[in-house]
Design an enzyme around this catalytic site. Structure first.
Site, PDB file in Angstrom:
ATOM      1  N   PHE A 154       2.943  -2.434  24.245  1.00  0.00           N
ATOM      2  CA  PHE A 154       2.786  -3.771  24.823  1.00  0.00           C
ATOM      3  C   PHE A 154       2.219  -4.755  23.783  1.00  0.00           C
ATOM      4  O   PHE A 154       1.272  -4.424  23.057  1.00  0.00           O
ATOM      5  CB  PHE A 154       1.839  -3.660  26.026  1.00  0.00           C
ATOM      6  CG  PHE A 154       1.651  -4.943  26.780  1.00  0.00           C
ATOM      7  CD1 PHE A 154       2.556  -5.335  27.755  1.00  0.00           C
ATOM      8  CD2 PHE A 154       0.561  -5.767  26.508  1.00  0.00           C
ATOM      9  CE1 PHE A 154       2.388  -6.518  28.448  1.00  0.00           C
ATOM     10  CE2 PHE A 154       0.382  -6.951  27.200  1.00  0.00           C
ATOM     11  CZ  PHE A 154       1.299  -7.323  28.168  1.00  0.00           C
ATOM     12  N   ASN A 205      -6.899  -4.291  30.866  1.00  0.00           N
ATOM     13  CA  ASN A 205      -5.679  -5.032  31.182  1.00  0.00           C
ATOM     14  C   ASN A 205      -4.630  -3.968  31.468  1.00  0.00           C
ATOM     15  O   ASN A 205      -3.903  -3.541  30.577  1.00  0.00           O
ATOM     16  CB  ASN A 205      -5.248  -5.915  30.005  1.00  0.00           C
ATOM     17  CG  ASN A 205      -3.888  -6.562  30.270  1.00  0.00           C
ATOM     18  OD1 ASN A 205      -3.433  -6.627  31.416  1.00  0.00           O
ATOM     19  ND2 ASN A 205      -3.243  -7.031  29.219  1.00  0.00           N
ATOM     20  N   PRO A 206      -4.565  -3.517  32.726  1.00  0.00           N
ATOM     21  CA  PRO A 206      -3.671  -2.398  33.057  1.00  0.00           C
ATOM     22  C   PRO A 206      -2.286  -2.923  33.465  1.00  0.00           C
ATOM     23  O   PRO A 206      -2.095  -4.136  33.542  1.00  0.00           O
ATOM     24  CB  PRO A 206      -4.376  -1.791  34.279  1.00  0.00           C
ATOM     25  CG  PRO A 206      -4.962  -2.995  34.971  1.00  0.00           C
ATOM     26  CD  PRO A 206      -5.324  -3.990  33.890  1.00  0.00           C
TER      27      PRO A 206
HETATM   28  C1  LIG Z   1      -0.300  -4.333  30.123  1.00  0.00           C
HETATM   29  S1  LIG Z   1      -0.510  -3.133  28.842  1.00  0.00           S
HETATM   30  C2  LIG Z   1      -2.000  -3.768  28.143  1.00  0.00           C
HETATM   31  C3  LIG Z   1      -2.352  -3.248  26.793  1.00  0.00           C
HETATM   32  C4  LIG Z   1      -3.580  -3.927  26.156  1.00  0.00           C
HETATM   33  N1  LIG Z   1      -4.765  -3.737  26.979  1.00  0.00           N
HETATM   34  C5  LIG Z   1      -3.308  -5.404  25.932  1.00  0.00           C
HETATM   35  O1  LIG Z   1      -3.925  -6.225  26.621  1.00  0.00           O
HETATM   36  O2  LIG Z   1      -2.500  -5.739  25.076  1.00  0.00           O
HETATM   37  C6  LIG Z   1      -1.031  -1.717  29.788  1.00  0.00           C
HETATM   38  C7  LIG Z   1      -1.322  -0.437  29.006  1.00  0.00           C
HETATM   39  O3  LIG Z   1      -1.710   0.564  29.952  1.00  0.00           O
HETATM   40  C8  LIG Z   1      -1.260   1.834  29.530  1.00  0.00           C
HETATM   41  N2  LIG Z   1      -1.247   2.687  30.729  1.00  0.00           N
HETATM   42  C9  LIG Z   1      -0.381   2.670  31.759  1.00  0.00           C
HETATM   43  N3  LIG Z   1      -0.740   3.562  32.695  1.00  0.00           N
HETATM   44  C10 LIG Z   1      -1.872   4.163  32.242  1.00  0.00           C
HETATM   45  C11 LIG Z   1      -2.741   5.181  32.767  1.00  0.00           C
HETATM   46  N4  LIG Z   1      -2.502   5.748  33.945  1.00  0.00           N
HETATM   47  N5  LIG Z   1      -3.813   5.547  32.044  1.00  0.00           N
HETATM   48  C12 LIG Z   1      -4.061   4.959  30.823  1.00  0.00           C
HETATM   49  N6  LIG Z   1      -3.281   4.002  30.281  1.00  0.00           N
HETATM   50  C13 LIG Z   1      -2.205   3.614  30.983  1.00  0.00           C
HETATM   51  C14 LIG Z   1       0.092   1.534  28.902  1.00  0.00           C
HETATM   52  O4  LIG Z   1       0.457   2.565  28.005  1.00  0.00           O
HETATM   53  C15 LIG Z   1      -0.173   0.184  28.223  1.00  0.00           C
HETATM   54  O5  LIG Z   1      -0.584   0.379  26.875  1.00  0.00           O
END
Ligand SMILES: C[S@@+](CC[C@H](N)C(=O)[O-])C[C@H]1O[C@@H](n2cnc3c(N)ncnc32)[C@H](O)[C@@H]1O
Length: 288
Positions: A90, A184-185
């Protein structure tokens, strides 16, 4: 072809594709010349030679097919940091910067945790701008974590540790309780994913975006588990889509969090919710 010609031609090929064709043309030309945008203007009459011309042509074609500018350049600024970006991870968004403000306003010492760290913008900014002794960061994606580690090295940040796994399960046994938790999920409702612009749907990993039916699956799990990892007075800060602010505020209050506050981003859209954990025995932890 000189630099001025290349700028003109690039700009006209980006009209209707980019919001700011002139600016993007300058950035792309600067990028193939491995220079800064501001330095171009003293060199307008210099020739643009091969292989820079062919590279520029390829980048403009990719941009015209929807590829985000930062992926073409390979990096993006986020607050004080220069972050590498790559396909499959992302790309950090400027609206996420407000989470750093919200976190630092709520306290900037002790130990912080960034869940779903991606390329690391939040964990690395907290380490860079706060006075945290340590920052933990987790993500489910190996690719994201290797990019985040590279970003830590490049920005000379050494007190962030990265762990791979599902939300809090990624943390090693015996992890401390955290003073600040940010995330930021993924939070886009599944049905909305098909309507996203191609620059998002074709270039961002779906697992970084998909938040389930109402977009709140991951946020609900974070709110539910967070108290186990917090101390009395610790802050939890999550990014949301603007329409989710009433639902997430209600979820946090129902779970016993206090001082729930919504922060707008620079476009004045509700962008994150901050809440304080009152301590064990006080949070009700009830979820509907
Ligand atoms: C919207 S992106 C945000 C990335 C970063 N925080 C940013 O703001 O650029 C969401 C992230 O959550 C991770 N992700 C999704 N489901 C997850 C889970 N169950 N546990 C940990 N990470 C997760 C994805 O791999 C991705 O990198």
């Amino acid at each position: 072809v000189n630099i001025a010609d290349a700028l003109r031609a690039t700009r006209s090929r980006l009209v209707g594709v980019a919001d700011h064709p002139s600016f993007e043309a300058e950035l792309l030309v600067a990028s193939v010349l491995q220079t800064e945008r501001a330095r171009l203007f003293a060199r307008l009459k210099d020739p643009l030679r091969e292989p820079a011309r062919a590279l520029l042509n390829r980048l403009v074609e990719q941009r015209r097919s929807g590829c985000p500018l930062s992926l073409l350049r390979g990096w993006k600024h986020f607050r004080n940091l220069t972050l590498f970006v790559s396909r499959g991870v992302f790309i950090p968004r400027y609206e996420t910067e407000v989470l750093v403000e919200a976190a630092l306003q709520s306290g900037s010492s002790g130990i912080a945790l960034d869940l779903c760290t991606g390329s690391g913008p939040l964990a690395l900014s907290l380490a860079d701008e706060g006075s945290f002794s340590e920052v933990f960061a987790t993500d489910i994606s190996e690719g994201a974590l290797s990019l985040a580690s590279r970003n830590a090295l490049y920005n000379n940040i050494s007190n962030v540790s990265f762990f791979r796994g599902d939300l809090f399960d990624a943390l090693p046994p015996g992890s401390p309780r955290f003073d600040t938790i940010v995330s930021n999920p993924p939070y886009i409702p599944t049905d909305d994913l098909d309507g996203l612009p191609r620059s998002v749907s074709d270039f961002e990993p779906r697992a970084a975006l998909d938040g389930g039916d109402d977009g709140l699956d991951v946020i609900r799990r974070i709110i539910q588990s967070a108290p186990e990892y917090m101390r009395a007075g610790s802050a939890l800060i999550v990014e949301i889509a603007p329409f989710q602010s009433p639902a997430v505020t209600a979820l946090l209050r129902r779970s016993g969090f206090l001082d729930v506050r919504v922060f707008p981003d620079s476009s004045m859209q509700d962008r994150c919710v901050r809440a304080l954990y009152p301590g064990p025995g006080t949070a009700r932890g009830s979820f509907a």
